[in-house]
Design a protein around this motif. Structure first.
Motif, PDB file in Angstrom:
ATOM      1  N   ARG A  26       0.819  -1.209   0.000  1.00  0.00           N
ATOM      2  CA  ARG A  26       0.000   0.000   0.000  1.00  0.00           C
ATOM      3  C   ARG A  26       0.855   1.262   0.000  1.00  0.00           C
ATOM      4  NH1 ARG A  26      -2.206  -1.393   5.694  1.00  0.00           N
ATOM      5  NH2 ARG A  26      -0.290  -1.282   6.874  1.00  0.00           N
ATOM      6  N   TYR A  27       0.171   2.348  -0.373  1.00  0.00           N
ATOM      7  CA  TYR A  27       0.734   3.682  -0.281  1.00  0.00           C
ATOM      8  C   TYR A  27      -0.054   4.439   0.777  1.00  0.00           C
ATOM      9  CZ  TYR A  27       3.053   2.895  -4.759  1.00  0.00           C
ATOM     10  OH  TYR A  27       3.830   2.406  -5.757  1.00  0.00           O
ATOM     11  N   THR A  28       0.654   5.193   1.616  1.00  0.00           N
ATOM     12  CA  THR A  28       0.022   6.052   2.597  1.00  0.00           C
ATOM     13  C   THR A  28       0.413   7.482   2.259  1.00  0.00           C
ATOM     14  OG1 THR A  28       0.248   4.325   4.279  1.00  0.00           O
ATOM     15  CG2 THR A  28      -0.214   6.547   5.050  1.00  0.00           C
ATOM     16  N   LEU A  29      -0.585   8.350   2.165  1.00  0.00           N
ATOM     17  CA  LEU A  29      -0.351   9.755   1.853  1.00  0.00           C
ATOM     18  C   LEU A  29      -0.684  10.587   3.083  1.00  0.00           C
ATOM     19  CD1 LEU A  29      -2.141   9.806  -1.619  1.00  0.00           C
ATOM     20  CD2 LEU A  29       0.282   9.401  -1.163  1.00  0.00           C
ATOM     21  N   GLU A  30       0.258  11.443   3.482  1.00  0.00           N
ATOM     22  CA  GLU A  30       0.067  12.295   4.653  1.00  0.00           C
ATOM     23  C   GLU A  30       0.386  13.738   4.290  1.00  0.00           C
ATOM     24  OE1 GLU A  30       1.962  10.853   8.366  1.00  0.00           O
ATOM     25  OE2 GLU A  30       2.642   9.188   7.090  1.00  0.00           O
ATOM     26  N   PRO A  31      -0.510  14.660   4.622  1.00  0.00           N
ATOM     27  CA  PRO A  31      -0.188  16.063   4.360  1.00  0.00           C
ATOM     28  C   PRO A  31       0.933  16.533   5.293  1.00  0.00           C
ATOM     29  CG  PRO A  31      -2.314  15.866   5.500  1.00  0.00           C
ATOM     30  CD  PRO A  31      -1.828  14.482   5.215  1.00  0.00           C
ATOM     31  N   VAL A  32       1.870  17.264   4.737  1.00  0.00           N
ATOM     32  CA  VAL A  32       2.960  17.869   5.502  1.00  0.00           C
ATOM     33  C   VAL A  32       3.128  19.293   4.992  1.00  0.00           C
ATOM     34  CG1 VAL A  32       4.159  15.691   5.969  1.00  0.00           C
ATOM     35  CG2 VAL A  32       4.742  16.986   3.939  1.00  0.00           C
ATOM     36  N   ASP A  33       3.823  20.108   5.747  1.00  0.00           N
ATOM     37  CA  ASP A  33       4.073  21.483   5.302  1.00  0.00           C
ATOM     38  C   ASP A  33       4.739  21.470   3.936  1.00  0.00           C
ATOM     39  OD1 ASP A  33       2.995  22.558   7.599  1.00  0.00           O
ATOM     40  OD2 ASP A  33       4.936  22.772   8.609  1.00  0.00           O
ATOM     41  N   GLY A  34       4.120  22.117   2.980  1.00  0.00           N
ATOM     42  CA  GLY A  34       4.707  22.242   1.649  1.00  0.00           C
ATOM     43  C   GLY A  34       4.442  21.071   0.721  1.00  0.00           C
ATOM     44  N   GLY A  35       3.629  20.094   1.111  1.00  0.00           N
ATOM     45  CA  GLY A  35       3.364  18.985   0.202  1.00  0.00           C
ATOM     46  C   GLY A  35       2.732  17.778   0.852  1.00  0.00           C
ATOM     47  N   THR A  36       3.101  16.636   0.354  1.00  0.00           N
ATOM     48  CA  THR A  36       2.545  15.363   0.810  1.00  0.00           C
ATOM     49  C   THR A  36       3.669  14.365   1.027  1.00  0.00           C
ATOM     50  OG1 THR A  36       0.558  15.752  -0.514  1.00  0.00           O
ATOM     51  CG2 THR A  36       0.933  13.494   0.217  1.00  0.00           C
ATOM     52  N   LYS A  37       3.621  13.696   2.158  1.00  0.00           N
ATOM     53  CA  LYS A  37       4.577  12.617   2.431  1.00  0.00           C
ATOM     54  C   LYS A  37       3.966  11.317   1.911  1.00  0.00           C
ATOM     55  CE  LYS A  37       6.807  10.038   6.130  1.00  0.00           C
ATOM     56  NZ  LYS A  37       6.940   9.883   7.577  1.00  0.00           N
TER      57      LYS A  37
END
Length: 59
Positions: free
Chosen positions: A7-18
């Protein structure tokens, strides 16, 4: 399909997405086969390549 988790996990972070890509072979129905084929080690290298390509495409 084989019981493993990919799987892929997407997390919002300052300036983009982790983006985190994960291949968890522990719940596999045939862990001995994955280990014999060296899948966990090969997938680790493939995951690094995938994440670098993804970064290059969206940067």
């Amino acid at each position: 399909m084989g019981g493993h988790i990919w799987r892929y996990t997407l997390e919002p972070v300052d300036g983009g997405t982790k983006v985190t890509e994960e291949f968890d072979w522990r719940p596999s129905r045939a862990p001995f086969l994955l280990k014999l084929m060296k899948t966990p080690k090969q997938n680790a290298a493939s995951i690094e390549k995938t994440l670098k390509r993804l970064r290059d495409v969206v940067s």
